[in-house]
Design a protein around this motif. Structure first.
Motif, PDB file in Angstrom:
ATOM      1  N   HIS A  45      -1.104   1.210  -6.726  1.00 46.02           N
ATOM      2  CA  HIS A  45       0.113   1.489  -6.022  1.00 46.02           C
ATOM      3  C   HIS A  45       1.303   0.272  -6.146  1.00 46.02           C
ATOM      4  O   HIS A  45       2.405   0.814  -6.160  1.00 46.02           O
ATOM      5  CB  HIS A  45      -0.268   1.315  -4.717  1.00 46.02           C
ATOM      6  CG  HIS A  45      -0.996   2.724  -4.188  1.00 46.02           C
ATOM      7  ND1 HIS A  45      -2.246   2.880  -3.878  1.00 46.02           N
ATOM      8  CD2 HIS A  45      -0.598   3.987  -3.885  1.00 46.02           C
ATOM      9  CE1 HIS A  45      -2.741   4.149  -3.563  1.00 46.02           C
ATOM     10  NE2 HIS A  45      -1.764   4.850  -3.602  1.00 46.02           N
TER      11      HIS A  45
ATOM     12  N   CYS B  49       2.952   1.681  -9.325  1.00 45.76           N
ATOM     13  CA  CYS B  49       3.860   2.927  -9.044  1.00 45.76           C
ATOM     14  C   CYS B  49       4.797   2.517  -8.149  1.00 45.76           C
ATOM     15  O   CYS B  49       6.233   3.023  -8.676  1.00 45.76           O
ATOM     16  CB  CYS B  49       3.086   3.739  -7.856  1.00 45.76           C
ATOM     17  SG  CYS B  49       1.510   4.748  -8.570  1.00 45.76           S
ATOM     18  N   ASN B  50       4.992   1.412  -7.291  1.00 44.58           N
ATOM     19  CA  ASN B  50       6.291   1.007  -6.832  1.00 44.58           C
ATOM     20  C   ASN B  50       6.961   0.287  -7.687  1.00 44.58           C
ATOM     21  O   ASN B  50       8.187   0.090  -7.274  1.00 44.58           O
ATOM     22  CB  ASN B  50       5.874   0.244  -5.315  1.00 44.58           C
ATOM     23  CG  ASN B  50       5.412   0.967  -4.301  1.00 44.58           C
ATOM     24  OD1 ASN B  50       5.747   2.115  -3.851  1.00 44.58           O
ATOM     25  ND2 ASN B  50       4.264   0.586  -3.453  1.00 44.58           N
TER      26      ASN B  50
ATOM     27  N   TYR C 186       6.293   2.329 -12.555  1.00 47.97           N
ATOM     28  CA  TYR C 186       5.580   3.067 -13.605  1.00 47.97           C
ATOM     29  C   TYR C 186       5.175   4.501 -13.083  1.00 47.97           C
ATOM     30  O   TYR C 186       4.829   4.478 -11.841  1.00 47.97           O
ATOM     31  CB  TYR C 186       4.411   2.412 -13.959  1.00 47.97           C
ATOM     32  CG  TYR C 186       4.329   1.038 -14.749  1.00 47.97           C
ATOM     33  CD1 TYR C 186       4.256   1.246 -16.182  1.00 47.97           C
ATOM     34  CD2 TYR C 186       4.659  -0.250 -14.154  1.00 47.97           C
ATOM     35  CE1 TYR C 186       4.527  -0.014 -16.806  1.00 47.97           C
ATOM     36  CE2 TYR C 186       4.956  -1.222 -14.982  1.00 47.97           C
ATOM     37  CZ  TYR C 186       4.765  -1.201 -16.456  1.00 47.97           C
ATOM     38  OH  TYR C 186       4.979  -2.404 -16.937  1.00 47.97           O
ATOM     39  N   GLY C 187       5.219   5.488 -14.079  1.00 47.71           N
ATOM     40  CA  GLY C 187       4.738   6.873 -13.407  1.00 47.71           C
ATOM     41  C   GLY C 187       3.340   6.949 -13.588  1.00 47.71           C
ATOM     42  O   GLY C 187       2.583   6.227 -14.328  1.00 47.71           O
ATOM     43  N   ALA C 188       2.717   7.863 -13.068  1.00 46.95           N
ATOM     44  CA  ALA C 188       1.303   8.173 -12.898  1.00 46.95           C
ATOM     45  C   ALA C 188       0.550   8.269 -14.355  1.00 46.95           C
ATOM     46  O   ALA C 188      -0.142   8.013 -14.844  1.00 46.95           O
ATOM     47  CB  ALA C 188       0.941   9.429 -12.266  1.00 46.95           C
TER      48      ALA C 188
ATOM     49  N   ILE D 138       0.673   4.944 -15.954  1.00 40.91           N
ATOM     50  CA  ILE D 138      -0.717   4.118 -15.296  1.00 40.91           C
ATOM     51  C   ILE D 138      -1.854   4.686 -16.013  1.00 40.91           C
ATOM     52  O   ILE D 138      -2.841   3.853 -16.303  1.00 40.91           O
ATOM     53  CB  ILE D 138      -0.491   4.302 -13.926  1.00 40.91           C
ATOM     54  CG1 ILE D 138       0.908   3.553 -13.470  1.00 40.91           C
ATOM     55  CG2 ILE D 138      -1.729   3.661 -13.337  1.00 40.91           C
ATOM     56  CD1 ILE D 138       0.969   3.775 -11.857  1.00 40.91           C
TER      57      ILE D 138
ATOM     58  N   SER E 272      -2.217  10.074  -8.408  1.00 43.27           N
ATOM     59  CA  SER E 272      -0.739  10.350  -8.525  1.00 43.27           C
ATOM     60  C   SER E 272       0.002   9.243  -7.797  1.00 43.27           C
ATOM     61  O   SER E 272      -0.572   8.780  -6.935  1.00 43.27           O
ATOM     62  CB  SER E 272      -0.369  11.722  -8.251  1.00 43.27           C
ATOM     63  OG  SER E 272      -0.419  12.081  -6.756  1.00 43.27           O
ATOM     64  N   CYS E 273       1.131   8.898  -8.445  1.00 45.84           N
ATOM     65  CA  CYS E 273       1.879   8.213  -7.422  1.00 45.84           C
ATOM     66  C   CYS E 273       2.714   8.970  -6.281  1.00 45.84           C
ATOM     67  O   CYS E 273       3.092   9.966  -6.319  1.00 45.84           O
ATOM     68  CB  CYS E 273       3.199   7.591  -8.248  1.00 45.84           C
ATOM     69  SG  CYS E 273       2.437   6.119  -9.542  1.00 45.84           S
TER      70      CYS E 273
ATOM     71  N   ALA F 244       7.452   6.146  -3.656  1.00 43.19           N
ATOM     72  CA  ALA F 244       7.262   4.829  -4.442  1.00 43.19           C
ATOM     73  C   ALA F 244       8.643   4.365  -4.557  1.00 43.19           C
ATOM     74  O   ALA F 244       9.507   4.993  -4.807  1.00 43.19           O
ATOM     75  CB  ALA F 244       6.788   5.105  -5.814  1.00 43.19           C
TER      76      ALA F 244
END
Length: 778
Positions: free
Chosen positions: A643, A646-647, A650-652, A655, A666-667, A671
């Motif tokens: 997480h 994500c915050n 970075y996109g899922a 990642i 998933s993010c 985020a």
């Protein structure tokens, strides 16, 4: 399960012709490919790397001739000598996270452990764990904790690495002792259990590699030997630097084993070698990794292109604690490096020891003017040497007196200073002190007094030439005396060691400061440790003071490089006591038990005398003994770092390249970097709160004390302009309820605050004090 993603000022360079200065046709690039796929053997991974490189090479080029490093234990990737177009082609390949020009990082370059009160204690009436031999004495029952250091190598003959009293090498150890120049497998033992080196060397047009003289784990700089002995060196009695700082030199975790990964040469520390060091350390089975090096604060690569961030991410994923130096670019704000939240980032402070060299003036009953430096002065004890200022010795060819008063090279008349002690001003923008002193010595001066206020905590070694350094306040007395007589005379005394010096600790001027330019919602540095004039093992040197026949086996060095292994040693001790704790829990134990006061029982200050802030020292000065029994810890699980990524932005999909997240990961749609403040960190940082606005963050603590039924009550130190509310205000733990969450709401009522508002939240059960600092900015 997830498997992915350290005394000189840090400056990032890139290999000649590298990314910052224009790229040649064949430079080294790092190709980072994230986590090692499940059920993939190292051999298969190596072959797949070679196939990938081969797919973009022009006909006639062979993959084996361009690949110079491969990463296959903790993460996947390689370093290769490529053209710019070939690197661009690799960036487009499936499974590639990032491709970046190989950066060259720089090193961030006893009494300290006594000062930290590293004593043997019992915890809550319980028996001391078998593995936890006292970290301030020789091992009685040897722990199997292993500290790996990414550094400049090691000098195995140092008594700090003698293996007397150590049992067999841990069965979990998978490392090696690499043979190299002036180094073979017999240089390792039951204390120094592993040594590797990495050197890309030079490659000619035919792809042949020519190894340089640094193809050995042996330390040619001294830095790695110093940091290794600080972290885990044996107790060596009678240690000193030619009689100064005499006592017992010891590491923070003397019972730990040492493994050296030489990633640095005279040119610096190549990113590709740093990654190889991390990869091997993970595969070898170390428990703690100490990294006293880093990038420049003025060139902060993204996490996916920073070798230290990448390597440490994967190490933490494998349960390995990573401790890094914060950098030596202080005292400017926002210069802290190695600021990823999975890294324990360490600032530098002083200890209560000083090296005093005084100025004795003529004229009767004058008391000595106190100064500080390391010199082995052979001047007469009587003040009989003429004393002049640099300005009065100005060369006739120089206009103005300012540069002469600072004794800048070429500004003084040699005939005026011969046989005299010269008083010189000094500022940070001047020519270096050593260059000035060398010129004075060459011109026939018998000694020098430098006037400076900055850098005063760091002692400079001048060896045989009599030099001392005084503050501008002390210089007033010198100028007053010179003006009072037609024939001012003085002498400079040889240095002596003074202990019990106050105040201490103070934050060193060079120590890099927060807030982090990358992660403003994580408070960095995390904490501080001794990093000024640290006595530890050193390599033999030919620069000996007069009358000395043998080089000292120890040296006094300063830098956040020296602070980092202090914390690594403390972390290894906590790990020995609590082998199942995560890296985050161990970091929490060290941070929440840190101290914020000096030996005058007053708030810590900086080198300039101002009150230090959280951005100077983080949670405070490391307290190794307190960290063994923290009461509560802030732990972090796999999802917490996912997480964070994500915050962070970075996109899922990215990642998933870096890590192996849970199925269906998933993010969150909301985020945001603001939500990084919710990471379950032992400190709290909130940015962009806004005037008359509120922000609520959540934390969870785990009871690790011996008392299962325990109630903790909160107290809050609140700064002006901020309201802080903690809910609930009490936490009651039981045998079945070991984890409890709480919320903290920050409400700003200050519409004009420009600086961060700082304070702390402290939980206590009457025995434990769990201290968490916070920094809130509008």
């Amino acid at each position: 399960m997830w498997l992915p993603l350290c005394f000189v000022v840090a400056l990032l360079a890139v290999r000649p012709g590298g990314g910052l200065a224009g790229e040649r046709s064949n430079d080294v690039y790092v190709v980072y490919m994230g986590a090692v796929p499940r059920r993939t053997s190292p051999n298969f991974l190596q072959e797949s790397h070679l196939r990938l490189v081969g797919s973009i090479l022009s006909r006639g080029k062979v993959a084996q001739s361009v690949v110079v490093q491969q990463y296959k234990h903790g993460f996947s990737g390689f370093a290769a000598r490529l053209s710019k177009d070939e690197a661009a082609a690799l960036r487009k390949k499936p499974g590639v996270v990032s491709v970046f020009a190989d950066p060259v990082y720089q090193l961030h370059t006893t009494r300290s452990w006594d000062f930290l009160q590293q004593t043997d204690v019992k915890i809550d009436g319980g028996a001391r764990p078998k593995a936890a031999a006292s970290s301030s004495s020789a091992p009685t029952t040897v722990t199997d904790t292993i500290i790996g250091l990414l550094d400049s190598g090691i000098w195995p003959e140092s008594p700090s690495f003698d293996d007397t009293g150590f049992g067999a090498v841990p069965s979990t150890w998978k490392g090696v002792c690499m043979a190299g120049a002036d180094f073979n497998s017999s240089n390792c033992n039951k204390k120094l259990i592993g040594a590797r080196y990495y050197d890309l060397g030079e490659v000619d047009g035919a792809g042949a590699r020519s190894w340089s003289s640094s193809n050995s784990p042996r330390d040619e700089a001294g830095h790695g030997t110093h940091t290794s002995s600080t972290a885990a060196g044996n107790a060596v009695t009678g240690a000193s630097y030619y009689g100064l700082a005499s006592g017992t030199a010891k590491g923070g975790s003397a019972a730990s084993r040492v493994a050296m990964y030489r990633v640095c040469s005279d040119e610096g520390c190549a990113g590709s070698a740093i990654l190889a060091g991390f990869d091997d350390a993970i595969g070898d089975g170390v428990d703690v990794i100490s990294v006293s090096l880093g990038a420049s604060p003025y060139f902060s690569p993204d996490f996916s292109e920073d070798p230290i961030a990448i390597g440490s991410f994967h190490a933490v994923a494998k349960g390995v604690i990573v401790v890094c130096s914060a950098g030596n670019a202080g005292p400017e704000a926002s210069t802290v490096v190695n600021a990823a939240p999975w890294i324990m980032t360490v600032a530098a402070t002083t200890i209560d020891r000083a090296f005093e060299s005084d100025v004795v003036l003529g004229g009767g009953n004058r008391s000595a003017v106190k100064g500080g430096a390391i010199n082995f002065s052979n001047l007469d004890k009587s003040p009989k040497y003429p004393l002049i200022t640099g300005a009065s010795a100005k060369s006739s060819s120089v206009s103005g007196t300012d540069s002469a008063s600072h004794c800048e090279p070429g500004t003084l008349d040699a005939s005026k200073i011969k046989g005299k002690i010269v008083l010189c001003n000094h500022s940070q923008s001047d020519t270096s002190k050593t260059v000035k002193v060398d010129e004075l010595k060459s011109a026939g001066a018998v000694g020098s007094i430098l006037v400076k206020d900055a850098e005063r905590a760091v002692t400079t070694a001048y060896l045989d030439f009599p030099v001392t350094e005084v503050t501008s306040g002390a210089a007033v007395d010198l100028h007053s005396y010179i003006a009072s007589t037609s024939e001012p005379v003085a002498t400079i005394t040889p240095s002596i060691t003074v202990t019990g010096y106050k105040p201490a600790p103070v934050v060193a001027y060079f120590s890099s400061r927060g807030p982090s330019a990358q992660t403003g919602n994580i408070l960095k540095p995390d904490l501080a440790a001794p990093g000024v004039d640290i006595l530890a093992s050193w390599i033999p040197t030919s620069s000996l003071p007069a009358g000395q026949k043998q080089p000292s086996q120890f040296n006094l060095i300063s830098g956040t490089s020296m602070a980092c292994p202090h914390v690594a040693g403390a972390a290894a001790t906590v790990k020995a006591w609590n082998p199942t704790w995560s890296p985050a829990a161990i970091r929490s134990a060290i941070m929440t038990t840190a101290t914020q006061q000096n030996n005058d029982k007053a708030p810590m200050t900086t080198d300039s005398g101002t009150v230090a802030t959280l951005f100077d020292y983080g949670a405070g000065q490391v307290n190794p003994t307190g960290a063994l029994d923290p009461g509560l810890v802030y732990d972090l699980a796999a999802d917490d770092y996912l997480h964070f990524l994500c915050n962070y932005g970075y996109g899922a999909s990215q990642i998933k390249l870096i890590t192996s997240p849970p199925a269906g990961f998933s993010c969150p749609g909301n985020a945001s970097k603001d939500l990084i403040s919710d990471l379950n960190y032992p400190s709290i940082a909130v940015t962009k709160l806004g005037a008359a606005a509120s922000r609520t963050v959540t934390r969870e603590v785990t009871n690790v004390g011996a008392q299962e039924d325990a109630t903790y009550t909160v107290t809050v130190s609140t700064p002006a302009g901020l309201d802080v509310k903690v809910v609930p205000s009490k936490l009651h733990f039981t045998s079945t309820l070991k984890k409890l969450a709480f919320q903290v709401t920050f409400s700003s009522n200050n519409t004009t605050a420009k600086d961060a508002m700082t304070g702390s939240i402290t939980w206590s059960d009457g025995k434990h004090t769990v201290h968490s600092p916070f920094a809130i900015s509008n």
